[in-house]
Design a protein around this motif. Structure first.
Motif, PDB file in Angstrom:
ATOM      1  N   ARG A 194      -4.979   2.884  -2.032  1.00 33.97           N
ATOM      2  CA  ARG A 194      -4.665   4.113  -1.782  1.00 33.97           C
ATOM      3  C   ARG A 194      -3.640   4.486  -0.905  1.00 33.97           C
ATOM      4  O   ARG A 194      -3.906   3.933   0.339  1.00 33.97           O
ATOM      5  CB  ARG A 194      -5.652   5.104  -1.901  1.00 33.97           C
ATOM      6  CG  ARG A 194      -6.557   5.163  -3.125  1.00 33.97           C
ATOM      7  CD  ARG A 194      -7.962   6.162  -3.258  1.00 33.97           C
ATOM      8  NE  ARG A 194      -8.729   5.910  -4.084  1.00 33.97           N
ATOM      9  CZ  ARG A 194      -9.940   6.685  -4.258  1.00 33.97           C
ATOM     10  NH1 ARG A 194      -9.889   7.523  -3.288  1.00 33.97           N
ATOM     11  NH2 ARG A 194     -10.769   6.518  -5.303  1.00 33.97           N
ATOM     12  N   GLY A 195      -2.953   5.547  -0.888  1.00 33.67           N
ATOM     13  CA  GLY A 195      -1.969   6.085   0.116  1.00 33.67           C
ATOM     14  C   GLY A 195      -2.509   7.563   0.822  1.00 33.67           C
ATOM     15  O   GLY A 195      -3.591   7.514   0.359  1.00 33.67           O
TER      16      GLY A 195
ATOM     17  N   CYS B 168      -3.530  11.474  -4.172  1.00 35.34           N
ATOM     18  CA  CYS B 168      -3.068  10.459  -3.385  1.00 35.34           C
ATOM     19  C   CYS B 168      -2.446   9.256  -4.500  1.00 35.34           C
ATOM     20  O   CYS B 168      -2.881   9.171  -5.405  1.00 35.34           O
ATOM     21  CB  CYS B 168      -3.994   9.849  -2.387  1.00 35.34           C
ATOM     22  SG  CYS B 168      -5.211   8.823  -3.103  1.00 35.34           S
ATOM     23  N   TRP B 169      -1.374   8.655  -4.054  1.00 37.50           N
ATOM     24  CA  TRP B 169      -1.073   7.713  -4.733  1.00 37.50           C
ATOM     25  C   TRP B 169      -1.999   6.300  -4.862  1.00 37.50           C
ATOM     26  O   TRP B 169      -2.726   6.098  -3.655  1.00 37.50           O
ATOM     27  CB  TRP B 169       0.309   7.115  -4.351  1.00 37.50           C
ATOM     28  CG  TRP B 169       1.413   8.032  -4.527  1.00 37.50           C
ATOM     29  CD1 TRP B 169       2.195   8.607  -3.482  1.00 37.50           C
ATOM     30  CD2 TRP B 169       1.874   8.841  -5.940  1.00 37.50           C
ATOM     31  NE1 TRP B 169       2.996   9.474  -4.106  1.00 37.50           N
ATOM     32  CE2 TRP B 169       2.954   9.603  -5.264  1.00 37.50           C
ATOM     33  CE3 TRP B 169       1.492   8.751  -7.186  1.00 37.50           C
ATOM     34  CZ2 TRP B 169       3.658  10.364  -6.191  1.00 37.50           C
ATOM     35  CZ3 TRP B 169       1.993   9.749  -8.070  1.00 37.50           C
ATOM     36  CH2 TRP B 169       2.930  10.217  -7.613  1.00 37.50           C
ATOM     37  N   GLN B 170      -2.108   5.586  -5.811  1.00 38.61           N
ATOM     38  CA  GLN B 170      -2.813   4.314  -5.941  1.00 38.61           C
ATOM     39  C   GLN B 170      -2.048   3.282  -6.598  1.00 38.61           C
ATOM     40  O   GLN B 170      -1.343   3.446  -7.456  1.00 38.61           O
ATOM     41  CB  GLN B 170      -4.101   4.422  -6.679  1.00 38.61           C
ATOM     42  CG  GLN B 170      -4.979   3.465  -6.847  1.00 38.61           C
ATOM     43  CD  GLN B 170      -6.375   3.498  -7.659  1.00 38.61           C
ATOM     44  OE1 GLN B 170      -6.953   4.008  -6.907  1.00 38.61           O
ATOM     45  NE2 GLN B 170      -6.215   3.196  -8.821  1.00 38.61           N
ATOM     46  N   ASN B 171      -1.841   1.935  -5.977  1.00 35.81           N
ATOM     47  CA  ASN B 171      -1.044   1.044  -6.391  1.00 35.81           C
ATOM     48  C   ASN B 171      -1.896   0.298  -7.588  1.00 35.81           C
ATOM     49  O   ASN B 171      -3.264   0.469  -7.985  1.00 35.81           O
ATOM     50  CB  ASN B 171      -0.726   0.083  -5.358  1.00 35.81           C
ATOM     51  CG  ASN B 171      -1.686  -0.633  -4.696  1.00 35.81           C
ATOM     52  OD1 ASN B 171      -2.983  -0.885  -4.893  1.00 35.81           O
ATOM     53  ND2 ASN B 171      -1.260  -0.992  -3.467  1.00 35.81           N
TER      54      ASN B 171
ATOM     55  N   ASP C 199       6.697  12.501  -5.942  1.00 37.83           N
ATOM     56  CA  ASP C 199       6.505  12.128  -4.603  1.00 37.83           C
ATOM     57  C   ASP C 199       7.154  13.065  -3.580  1.00 37.83           C
ATOM     58  O   ASP C 199       8.165  13.717  -3.915  1.00 37.83           O
ATOM     59  CB  ASP C 199       7.352  10.718  -4.538  1.00 37.83           C
ATOM     60  CG  ASP C 199       6.939   9.866  -3.496  1.00 37.83           C
ATOM     61  OD1 ASP C 199       5.850   9.900  -3.168  1.00 37.83           O
ATOM     62  OD2 ASP C 199       7.455   8.870  -2.939  1.00 37.83           O
TER      63      ASP C 199
ATOM     64  N   VAL D  96       0.879  -1.083  -0.057  1.00 39.29           N
ATOM     65  CA  VAL D  96      -0.214   0.070   0.033  1.00 39.29           C
ATOM     66  C   VAL D  96       0.804   1.198  -0.112  1.00 39.29           C
ATOM     67  O   VAL D  96       1.888   1.337   0.850  1.00 39.29           O
ATOM     68  CB  VAL D  96      -0.899   0.023   1.194  1.00 39.29           C
ATOM     69  CG1 VAL D  96      -1.856   1.305   1.199  1.00 39.29           C
ATOM     70  CG2 VAL D  96      -1.693  -1.178   1.207  1.00 39.29           C
ATOM     71  N   PRO D  97       0.642   2.302  -0.930  1.00 39.54           N
ATOM     72  CA  PRO D  97       1.376   3.590  -0.897  1.00 39.54           C
ATOM     73  C   PRO D  97       1.572   4.183   0.498  1.00 39.54           C
ATOM     74  O   PRO D  97       0.497   4.284   1.130  1.00 39.54           O
ATOM     75  CB  PRO D  97       0.896   4.263  -1.865  1.00 39.54           C
ATOM     76  CG  PRO D  97      -0.115   3.320  -3.098  1.00 39.54           C
ATOM     77  CD  PRO D  97      -0.332   2.145  -1.935  1.00 39.54           C
ATOM     78  N   HIS D  98       2.621   4.343   0.852  1.00 39.74           N
ATOM     79  CA  HIS D  98       2.685   5.033   2.289  1.00 39.74           C
ATOM     80  C   HIS D  98       3.155   6.542   2.190  1.00 39.74           C
ATOM     81  O   HIS D  98       3.304   7.291   3.274  1.00 39.74           O
ATOM     82  CB  HIS D  98       3.735   4.392   3.184  1.00 39.74           C
ATOM     83  CG  HIS D  98       5.018   4.426   2.591  1.00 39.74           C
ATOM     84  ND1 HIS D  98       5.515   3.373   1.512  1.00 39.74           N
ATOM     85  CD2 HIS D  98       6.372   4.982   3.049  1.00 39.74           C
ATOM     86  CE1 HIS D  98       6.843   3.544   1.483  1.00 39.74           C
ATOM     87  NE2 HIS D  98       7.294   4.693   2.231  1.00 39.74           N
ATOM     88  N   THR D  99       3.572   7.146   1.117  1.00 37.96           N
ATOM     89  CA  THR D  99       4.003   8.391   0.867  1.00 37.96           C
ATOM     90  C   THR D  99       2.720   9.024   0.124  1.00 37.96           C
ATOM     91  O   THR D  99       1.979   8.539  -0.290  1.00 37.96           O
ATOM     92  CB  THR D  99       5.484   8.454   0.132  1.00 37.96           C
ATOM     93  OG1 THR D  99       5.090   7.969  -1.172  1.00 37.96           O
ATOM     94  CG2 THR D  99       6.575   7.866   0.599  1.00 37.96           C
ATOM     95  N   ARG D 100       3.096  10.504   0.050  1.00 41.96           N
ATOM     96  CA  ARG D 100       1.991  11.252  -0.667  1.00 41.96           C
ATOM     97  C   ARG D 100       2.645  12.064  -1.589  1.00 41.96           C
ATOM     98  O   ARG D 100       3.957  12.468  -1.629  1.00 41.96           O
ATOM     99  CB  ARG D 100       1.313  12.268   0.630  1.00 41.96           C
ATOM    100  CG  ARG D 100       2.016  13.285   1.327  1.00 41.96           C
ATOM    101  CD  ARG D 100       1.405  13.901   2.284  1.00 41.96           C
ATOM    102  NE  ARG D 100       1.273  12.975   3.378  1.00 41.96           N
ATOM    103  CZ  ARG D 100       0.344  13.202   4.245  1.00 41.96           C
ATOM    104  NH1 ARG D 100      -0.631  14.195   4.141  1.00 41.96           N
ATOM    105  NH2 ARG D 100       0.188  12.349   5.386  1.00 41.96           N
TER     106      ARG D 100
END
Length: 220
Positions: A208-209, A200-203, A139, A116-120
């Motif tokens: 989502r992160g 937000c990032w999505q994998n 990032d 799961v993304p952890h940065t924003r």
């Protein structure tokens, strides 16, 4: 089976039949895949508009105005398709055979762990032209505009509001931006109003992160 780096055809002449097939497949399976009728209608209208303008742009009577309208219609159509593919079509009931029929990526047989993304993302907003804003993102803390590993794009949540929202959840319009920069387009009646944006990032699994800070700009 090999997988293309991007499923959207680059040539307009190829996108017309590709998107028509995509629309037909999504329409036929909308109920089973849980896709709201409003999103189906939007997809159908965008495809019809692009096809009609593409035909005009290919004719001897084409003008610069027609070409510009065709390009705008393509961006609208592609945004709708990418949003569907990034959200609704992550549904696990959709089989690999159905994804192939849609013209999308297929799953590989090799398992790859996805975190799961952890940065924003960090967001910059630039004015491009009338009714258009450019979103540039990277990032947080990075000098590169490359996406973090395992991320397939940034969820862009935005809304034209009279007052700053309390949280990104109040931003009701969502698209998936797979690359930066990303263009947001607005209607004439939205000019002069303030749009608020968060990312937000999505994998690849649709996870989502954390959200970025909420940015804002006046629609030019």
């Amino acid at each position: 089976m090999s997988v293309r780096s991007d499923y959207i055809p680059k040539k307009d002449s190829e996108l017309v039949p590709w998107s028509a097939n995509f629309t037909a497949q999504v329409t036929a399976n909308a109920s089973a895949w849980g896709i709201p009728s409003g999103e189906i209608s939007g997809l159908q209208k965008a495809g019809e508009s692009f096809a009609a303008l593409q035909a005009k742009a290919d004719s001897p009577a084409k003008t610069s105005v027609i070409v510009a309208e065709k390009n705008a219609a393509r961006r609208t159509l592609v945004n709708i398709i990418r949003t569907l593919a990034g959200f609704r079509l992550k549904n696990p009931v959709i089989t690999d055979a159905q994804r192939v029929a849609l013209g999308l990526h297929v799953r590989t047989s090799t398992y790859t762990a996805t975190t799961v993304p952890h940065t924003r993302p960090e967001l910059e907003i630039e004015v491009v032209d009338f009714r258009r804003l450019k979103l540039l993102f990277r990032d947080m803390g990075s000098r590169s505009r490359a996406k973090p590993g395992g991320v397939n794009g940034a969820v862009v949540a935005y809304a034209v509001l009279d007052a700053p929202p309390a949280s990104p959840e109040a931003l009701t319009r969502n698209v998936l931006a797979t690359r930066t920069p990303y263009m947001l387009e607005f209607t004439e009646d939205e000019r002069g109003k303030t749009v608020y944006v968060a990312l937000c990032w999505q994998n690849v699994k649709g996870q989502r992160g954390p959200w970025s800070e909420i940015g804002s700009a006046v629609v030019p």
